[in-house]
Design a protein around this motif. Structure first.
Motif, mmCIF file in Angstrom:
data_model
loop_
_atom_site.group_PDB
_atom_site.id
_atom_site.type_symbol
_atom_site.label_atom_id
_atom_site.label_comp_id
_atom_site.label_asym_id
_atom_site.label_seq_id
_atom_site.Cartn_x
_atom_site.Cartn_y
_atom_site.Cartn_z
ATOM 1 N N GLY A 199 1.071 -0.869 0.086
ATOM 2 C CA GLY A 199 0.039 -0.323 0.060
ATOM 3 C C GLY A 199 0.557 1.348 0.437
ATOM 4 O O GLY A 199 2.132 1.417 0.217
ATOM 5 N N PHE A 200 0.455 2.648 0.485
ATOM 6 C CA PHE A 200 1.023 2.993 -0.130
ATOM 7 C C PHE A 200 0.270 4.644 1.330
ATOM 8 O O PHE A 200 -1.306 4.551 0.941
ATOM 9 C CB PHE A 200 1.162 4.088 -0.614
ATOM 10 C CG PHE A 200 0.449 4.716 -1.706
ATOM 11 C CD1 PHE A 200 -0.555 6.063 -1.766
ATOM 12 C CD2 PHE A 200 -0.563 3.958 -2.901
ATOM 13 C CE1 PHE A 200 -1.491 6.479 -2.941
ATOM 14 C CE2 PHE A 200 -1.101 4.265 -3.711
ATOM 15 C CZ PHE A 200 -2.347 5.863 -3.200
ATOM 16 N N ASP A 201 0.413 5.615 1.512
ATOM 17 C CA ASP A 201 0.503 7.244 2.256
ATOM 18 C C ASP A 201 0.501 7.949 1.006
ATOM 19 O O ASP A 201 1.546 8.100 0.980
ATOM 20 C CB ASP A 201 0.527 7.450 3.259
ATOM 21 C CG ASP A 201 0.044 6.474 4.523
ATOM 22 O OD1 ASP A 201 -1.464 6.340 4.603
ATOM 23 O OD2 ASP A 201 0.740 5.752 5.272
ATOM 24 N N TRP B 137 -9.062 -11.256 -0.403
ATOM 25 C CA TRP B 137 -8.637 -10.190 -0.934
ATOM 26 C C TRP B 137 -8.764 -8.946 -0.024
ATOM 27 O O TRP B 137 -10.313 -9.108 -0.324
ATOM 28 C CB TRP B 137 -8.702 -9.749 -2.672
ATOM 29 C CG TRP B 137 -7.656 -10.214 -3.016
ATOM 30 C CD1 TRP B 137 -8.260 -11.217 -4.310
ATOM 31 C CD2 TRP B 137 -5.897 -10.313 -3.480
ATOM 32 N NE1 TRP B 137 -6.756 -11.968 -4.667
ATOM 33 C CE2 TRP B 137 -5.933 -11.409 -4.326
ATOM 34 C CE3 TRP B 137 -5.736 -9.137 -3.198
ATOM 35 C CZ2 TRP B 137 -4.361 -11.725 -4.989
ATOM 36 C CZ3 TRP B 137 -4.447 -9.435 -3.861
ATOM 37 C CH2 TRP B 137 -3.549 -10.549 -4.624
ATOM 38 N N ILE B 138 -8.045 -7.869 0.242
ATOM 39 C CA ILE B 138 -8.656 -6.768 1.224
ATOM 40 C C ILE B 138 -8.516 -5.254 0.748
ATOM 41 O O ILE B 138 -7.173 -5.429 0.653
ATOM 42 C CB ILE B 138 -8.663 -7.188 2.226
ATOM 43 C CG1 ILE B 138 -8.952 -8.193 2.987
ATOM 44 C CG2 ILE B 138 -9.225 -6.168 3.020
ATOM 45 C CD1 ILE B 138 -8.946 -8.275 4.140
ATOM 46 N N VAL B 139 -8.857 -5.323 -0.622
ATOM 47 C CA VAL B 139 -8.720 -3.623 -0.913
ATOM 48 C C VAL B 139 -9.380 -2.344 0.047
ATOM 49 O O VAL B 139 -10.722 -2.604 0.126
ATOM 50 C CB VAL B 139 -9.644 -3.935 -1.839
ATOM 51 C CG1 VAL B 139 -8.743 -3.059 -2.724
ATOM 52 C CG2 VAL B 139 -8.674 -5.227 -2.648
ATOM 53 N N GLY B 140 -8.364 -1.740 0.665
ATOM 54 C CA GLY B 140 -9.580 -0.840 0.754
ATOM 55 C C GLY B 140 -8.357 1.023 0.974
ATOM 56 O O GLY B 140 -7.028 1.097 -0.080
ATOM 57 N N ASN C 143 -4.190 7.192 1.856
ATOM 58 C CA ASN C 143 -4.526 5.899 1.884
ATOM 59 C C ASN C 143 -5.289 4.811 0.679
ATOM 60 O O ASN C 143 -6.236 5.047 0.204
ATOM 61 C CB ASN C 143 -4.548 4.907 3.593
ATOM 62 C CG ASN C 143 -4.151 4.048 3.367
ATOM 63 O OD1 ASN C 143 -4.919 2.502 3.511
ATOM 64 N ND2 ASN C 143 -2.495 3.501 3.311
ATOM 65 N N VAL C 144 -3.949 4.103 0.643
ATOM 66 C CA VAL C 144 -4.878 2.780 -0.625
ATOM 67 C C VAL C 144 -3.789 1.590 0.012
ATOM 68 O O VAL C 144 -2.489 1.415 0.044
ATOM 69 C CB VAL C 144 -4.216 3.221 -2.304
ATOM 70 C CG1 VAL C 144 -4.365 2.039 -2.614
ATOM 71 C CG2 VAL C 144 -5.516 4.561 -2.355
#
Length: 227
Positions: free
Chosen positions: A175-177, A217-220, A187-188
């Motif tokens: 992920g990234f901020d 899969w957990i996509v946030g 955030n992703v």
């Protein structure tokens, strides 16, 4: 020049030469002037995020002893809170907290059953993360860790009873901020959980067992706040 004036001049020069070393010694022995260091704001190690998650299980599984049996699971969209603690600028630990509901449907030779049941999942997941710090406001990270999923409020539908067992699993994360300022960011985050819980089910009075291949899969996406 008169002898009296010469005597006075010689006496004055002698006095200056005598006083100079003492004055220099006083300067040398004087304590240094203390300058207070500039105040530096210490960065807090704590961070929280509020995300909206899409929980997307893989379809798969079986009922033992039933040839061609398969299972399908519904997707879910839920809010989630995570807490992150930074050990250093690069290394951190993250704990996610949230619950998610899912239907369990028969597939393959079980497709005629339709909805077998439903359950809520509490999947707390702890990951150790490495944060890259060389990209300015863009702060990508990767992580790996462990998950323990608790199944609760389970209800049977086409089945007489349903009991999905709590289970451990592994987790991978990327992920990234993108930080807007020192505290707020966007955030992703994407996680892959490896979950294959066993279950007990009773259908038409027959007690059966099986395995649900969830592996979601957990996509946030969400908001980051660094204290």
């Amino acid at each position: 020049m008169s002898k009296a004036l010469q005597a006075i001049t010689i006496a004055a020069v002698a006095a200056c030469l005598t006083a100079a070393p003492a004055f220099a010694a006083d300067i040398a022995s004087a304590p240094p002037v203390y300058k207070a260091p500039a105040a530096v704001a210490e960065k807090s190690p704590w961070q929280i995020r509020l995300r909206l998650l899409g929980v997307l299980p893989e379809d798969g599984g079986k009922v033992n002893g039933v040839p061609g049996s398969d299972l399908d699971y519904s997707d879910s969209v839920v809010p989630e809170l995570d807490i992150t603690y930074y050990f250093t600028d690069n290394w951190a630990a993250e704990l996610i907290l949230g619950v998610t509901p899912h239907d369990i449907d028969g597939a393959g030779s079980l497709s005629a059953l339709g909805k077998i049941g439903e359950a809520w999942l509490l999947p707390p997941t702890l990951t150790l993360q490495y944060h890259f710090t060389d990209f300015g406001a863009f702060k990508p990270y990767v992580g790996a860790g462990v998950n323990y999923t608790i199944f609760f409020d389970q209800k049977a539908d086409a089945a007489d009873s349903l009991d999905v067992h709590d289970t451990w699993g592994w987790a991978l994360q990327v992920g990234f901020d993108y930080m807007i300022d020192a505290h707020w960011g966007f955030n992703v985050d994407v996680k892959k959980l490896f979950l294959k819980p066993d279950f007990d089910v009773t259908v038409a009075g027959a007690a059966l067992t099986g395995t649900a291949d969830l592996n979601p899969w957990i996509v946030g996406v969400g908001v980051t706040y660094r204290f």
